[in-house]
Design an enzyme around this catalytic site. Structure first.
Site, PDB file in Angstrom:
ATOM      1  N   ASP A 114      -2.037 -10.321  -4.175  1.00  0.00           N
ATOM      2  CA  ASP A 114      -3.127  -9.362  -3.891  1.00  0.00           C
ATOM      3  C   ASP A 114      -3.975  -9.695  -5.023  1.00  0.00           C
ATOM      4  O   ASP A 114      -4.116  -9.193  -6.156  1.00  0.00           O
ATOM      5  CB  ASP A 114      -3.042  -8.133  -3.642  1.00  0.00           C
ATOM      6  CG  ASP A 114      -4.571  -7.500  -3.376  1.00  0.00           C
ATOM      7  OD1 ASP A 114      -5.509  -8.156  -3.334  1.00  0.00           O
ATOM      8  OD2 ASP A 114      -4.776  -6.177  -2.918  1.00  0.00           O
ATOM      9  N   ASP A 152      -5.107 -12.014  -0.211  1.00  0.00           N
ATOM     10  CA  ASP A 152      -3.637 -12.466  -0.726  1.00  0.00           C
ATOM     11  C   ASP A 152      -3.515 -13.774  -0.626  1.00  0.00           C
ATOM     12  O   ASP A 152      -3.718 -14.478   0.466  1.00  0.00           O
ATOM     13  CB  ASP A 152      -2.737 -11.757   0.252  1.00  0.00           C
ATOM     14  CG  ASP A 152      -2.779 -10.288   0.358  1.00  0.00           C
ATOM     15  OD1 ASP A 152      -2.307  -9.535  -0.468  1.00  0.00           O
ATOM     16  OD2 ASP A 152      -3.749  -9.564   1.234  1.00  0.00           O
ATOM     17  N   TYR A 206      -1.034  -8.080  -9.055  1.00  0.00           N
ATOM     18  CA  TYR A 206      -1.886  -6.915  -8.198  1.00  0.00           C
ATOM     19  C   TYR A 206      -3.072  -7.099  -9.121  1.00  0.00           C
ATOM     20  O   TYR A 206      -3.118  -6.383 -10.110  1.00  0.00           O
ATOM     21  CB  TYR A 206      -1.251  -5.749  -7.863  1.00  0.00           C
ATOM     22  CG  TYR A 206      -2.211  -4.809  -7.418  1.00  0.00           C
ATOM     23  CD1 TYR A 206      -3.011  -5.304  -6.334  1.00  0.00           C
ATOM     24  CD2 TYR A 206      -2.382  -3.388  -7.876  1.00  0.00           C
ATOM     25  CE1 TYR A 206      -3.850  -4.229  -5.681  1.00  0.00           C
ATOM     26  CE2 TYR A 206      -3.100  -2.476  -7.460  1.00  0.00           C
ATOM     27  CZ  TYR A 206      -3.897  -2.805  -6.201  1.00  0.00           C
ATOM     28  OH  TYR A 206      -4.777  -1.979  -5.478  1.00  0.00           O
ATOM     29  N   ASN A 247      -7.260  -9.585  -4.822  1.00  0.00           N
ATOM     30  CA  ASN A 247      -8.411  -8.948  -4.723  1.00  0.00           C
ATOM     31  C   ASN A 247      -9.882  -9.622  -5.009  1.00  0.00           C
ATOM     32  O   ASN A 247     -10.905  -9.121  -5.577  1.00  0.00           O
ATOM     33  CB  ASN A 247      -8.906  -7.474  -5.868  1.00  0.00           C
ATOM     34  CG  ASN A 247      -8.243  -6.342  -5.181  1.00  0.00           C
ATOM     35  OD1 ASN A 247      -8.655  -6.044  -4.076  1.00  0.00           O
ATOM     36  ND2 ASN A 247      -7.510  -5.418  -5.788  1.00  0.00           N
ATOM     37  N   ASP A 297       0.878  -1.117  -0.156  1.00  0.00           N
ATOM     38  CA  ASP A 297       0.092   0.042  -0.015  1.00  0.00           C
ATOM     39  C   ASP A 297       0.712   1.346  -0.103  1.00  0.00           C
ATOM     40  O   ASP A 297       0.715   2.225   0.912  1.00  0.00           O
ATOM     41  CB  ASP A 297      -0.969  -0.164   1.249  1.00  0.00           C
ATOM     42  CG  ASP A 297      -1.947   1.148   1.160  1.00  0.00           C
ATOM     43  OD1 ASP A 297      -2.316   1.530   0.088  1.00  0.00           O
ATOM     44  OD2 ASP A 297      -2.081   1.677   2.272  1.00  0.00           O
ATOM     45  N   ASP A 305      -2.097  -1.913   4.940  1.00  0.00           N
ATOM     46  CA  ASP A 305      -3.262  -2.334   5.358  1.00  0.00           C
ATOM     47  C   ASP A 305      -3.623  -4.056   4.954  1.00  0.00           C
ATOM     48  O   ASP A 305      -4.558  -4.599   5.316  1.00  0.00           O
ATOM     49  CB  ASP A 305      -4.795  -1.461   4.768  1.00  0.00           C
ATOM     50  CG  ASP A 305      -4.504  -1.292   3.300  1.00  0.00           C
ATOM     51  OD1 ASP A 305      -3.404  -1.842   2.689  1.00  0.00           O
ATOM     52  OD2 ASP A 305      -5.098  -0.614   2.693  1.00  0.00           O
ATOM     53  N   HIS A 306      -2.468  -4.409   4.383  1.00  0.00           N
ATOM     54  CA  HIS A 306      -2.375  -6.048   4.216  1.00  0.00           C
ATOM     55  C   HIS A 306      -1.437  -6.274   5.099  1.00  0.00           C
ATOM     56  O   HIS A 306      -0.275  -5.915   5.451  1.00  0.00           O
ATOM     57  CB  HIS A 306      -2.080  -6.329   2.597  1.00  0.00           C
ATOM     58  CG  HIS A 306      -3.135  -5.980   1.681  1.00  0.00           C
ATOM     59  ND1 HIS A 306      -3.899  -6.926   1.067  1.00  0.00           N
ATOM     60  CD2 HIS A 306      -3.683  -4.695   1.431  1.00  0.00           C
ATOM     61  CE1 HIS A 306      -4.594  -6.261   0.247  1.00  0.00           C
ATOM     62  NE2 HIS A 306      -4.457  -5.150   0.348  1.00  0.00           N
ATOM     63  N   GLU A 363       1.114  -3.041  -5.032  1.00  0.00           N
ATOM     64  CA  GLU A 363       0.923  -1.815  -4.861  1.00  0.00           C
ATOM     65  C   GLU A 363       1.776  -0.851  -4.299  1.00  0.00           C
ATOM     66  O   GLU A 363       1.719  -0.424  -3.314  1.00  0.00           O
ATOM     67  CB  GLU A 363      -0.656  -1.774  -3.713  1.00  0.00           C
ATOM     68  CG  GLU A 363      -1.515  -0.691  -4.374  1.00  0.00           C
ATOM     69  CD  GLU A 363      -2.720  -0.700  -3.309  1.00  0.00           C
ATOM     70  OE1 GLU A 363      -3.343   0.378  -3.517  1.00  0.00           O
ATOM     71  OE2 GLU A 363      -3.174  -1.536  -2.715  1.00  0.00           O
TER      72      GLU A 363
END
Length: 311
Positions: free
Chosen positions: A204, A276, A165, A206, A64, A301-302, A90
C-alpha cells in the site's frame, strides 16, 4: 487506508465537482442512479514479453487489521490463490497477538513480521514465504522511519522483494511534511538496493499516481493520497528506474481500484482508488507476465493484488 473528513468523503464518493447550479444538481439527484462501472480482472497471463514462463507469484494485501481479516476468512482466499510469497500491510497486531491460524500455516514455513514499536495496533507488515529467503531485513535504516513497522525486505537469488506500508498523509494532511521526507528516504533506500540486485516493491503505497487511478480526481486534489506532492514523489521513484507494473501492462485501463472507503457503499459503486502496487526495477520488465487486481476478494477495505513474473 485513507481517513478523511465527512464532507470531502462525500465529494470523493460522489465523483462530482462543484460546477453546475444547485438546481442542476437537484435534477441530477432525482435521476436514476448510474449503474456502476466495475473492473473485470482479465485472465492471468503466464508468459513474459521475452517468452519465459512465470516462475514467481507474489500477492500483496492491505488487510486493515490481521485479526479481523483472519476472522473474515482471508486465509481461505490466500490458500486458493496460493502465491509463493504473501505480503500483508496494516496488520495492526503485536507479534504475541498473532492468530494461530496464520502463525501455524504450513504452506508458509518462513514468516516475518514487522510491528509498530510505540503504538500497539498500528501499522505493521508481514511477509510469508514458501521458500526461505537468503536474508531478511526490517525498516530502511533510518531511525525516524523504522519505529512504525512499515517495511520488510527479503533477498532472493535473483531479486529483492520489498513490502511497504507507506505513511498516510492523514486527514487535513497533518503528516504530509513527514511523508515527503519518507518519500525521499525510501527512494534512496530502493535505489541503493537496486544497485546490488533488481527489486520488486509491493504494498500500500498510499498514493493514486494519476487521475486514471481514482474515481474522483477533481474532488481529491487536497486530500491524502492525491496531493501533488505525493504524486510527484511517485513520479520521481519511476524516474529513478522503476516501473508501475499494472500501468505498464494496462496503460488505458480505467475503473481499476484496490481501495474503497467503507462509507457510502463505495465498493458496491466502485468509487475507489488504486493505492496498491507492484513496482519493478526496469531490468525486471522483460520477465513481467501479469499484474492483477483481485477486486472480488473481500475481507478488508483494500483488495489483494498479485504479480506473475519470470525471474
Amino acid at each position: 487506508s485513507m481517513k478523511r473528513g465527512k464532507k470531502t468523503e462525500e465529494a470523493a464518493a460522489d465523483g462530482e465537482n462543484d460546477s453546475g447550479s444547485a438546481s442542476a444538481k437537484k435534477a441530477k439527484k432525482s435521476k436514476e442512479p448510474e449503474a456502476p462501472i466495475m473492473y473485470e480482472d482479465p485472465p492471468d497471463k503466464m508468459t513474459s514479453k521475452d517468452g519465459r514462463n512465470a516462475n514467481m507469484k507474489i500477492t500483496s494485501w492491505n488487510v486493515d487489521g490481521l485479526r479481523a481479516w483472519v476472522k473474515k476468512k482471508g486465509l481461505d482466499w490466500v490458500r486458493e490463490e496460493a502465491p509463493d510469497v504473501l505480503c500483508l500491510q496494516e496488520t495492526k497486531c503485536s507479534e504475541k497477538a498473532l492468530p494461530a491460524d496464520i502463525t501455524s500455516m504450513p504452506e508458509y514455513p518462513h514468516k516475518y513480521w514487522a510491528v509498530s514499536d510505540e503504538k500497539e495496533g498500528y501499522s505493521g507488515v508481514a511477509m510469508l514465504c514458501k521458500t526461505e529467503p537468503i536474508k531478511v531485513t526490517y525498516g530502511i535504516g533510518k531511525e525516524e522511519h523504522d519505529k512504525e513497522g512499515r517495511v520488510i525486505t527479503a533477498e532472493f537469488p535473483n531479486f529483492y522483494l520489498v513490502t511497504a506500508y507507506v505513511p498516510n498523509s492523514g486527514r487535513g494532511l497533518v503528516r504530509l511534511d513527514y511523508r515527503k521526507t519518507w518519500d525521499v528516504d525510501f527512494q534512496a533506500y530502493l535505489s541503493e538496493l537496486d544497485m546490488q540486485k533488481p527489486l520488486v516493491l509491493c504494498g500500500d503505497l498510499n498514493v493514486a499516481h494519476q487521475e486514471i487511478d481514482l474515481k474522483n480526481p477533481k474532488g481529491n486534489k487536497k486530500n491524502a493520497g492525491f496531493t501533488p506532492e505525493e504524486r510527484e514523489g511517485f513520479s520521481k521513484l519511476l524516474e529513478a528506474g522503476f516501473v508501475d507494473s499494472f500501468r505498464e501492462l494496462y496503460p488505458e485501463q480505467t475503473n481499476a481500484y484496490s481501495f474503497w472507503t467503507y462509507m457510502m457503499n463505495s465498493r458496491g459503486k466502485n468509487v475507489g482508488w488504486r493505492l496498491d502496487y507492484f513496482v519493478l526495477s526496469s531490468s525486471l520488465l522483460p520477465g513481467l507476465c501479469d499484474s492483477k487486481i483481485r477486486n472480488k476478494a473481500m475481507g478488508s477495505d483494500h483488495c489483494p493484488i498479485t504479480l506473475h513474473i519470470a525471474v
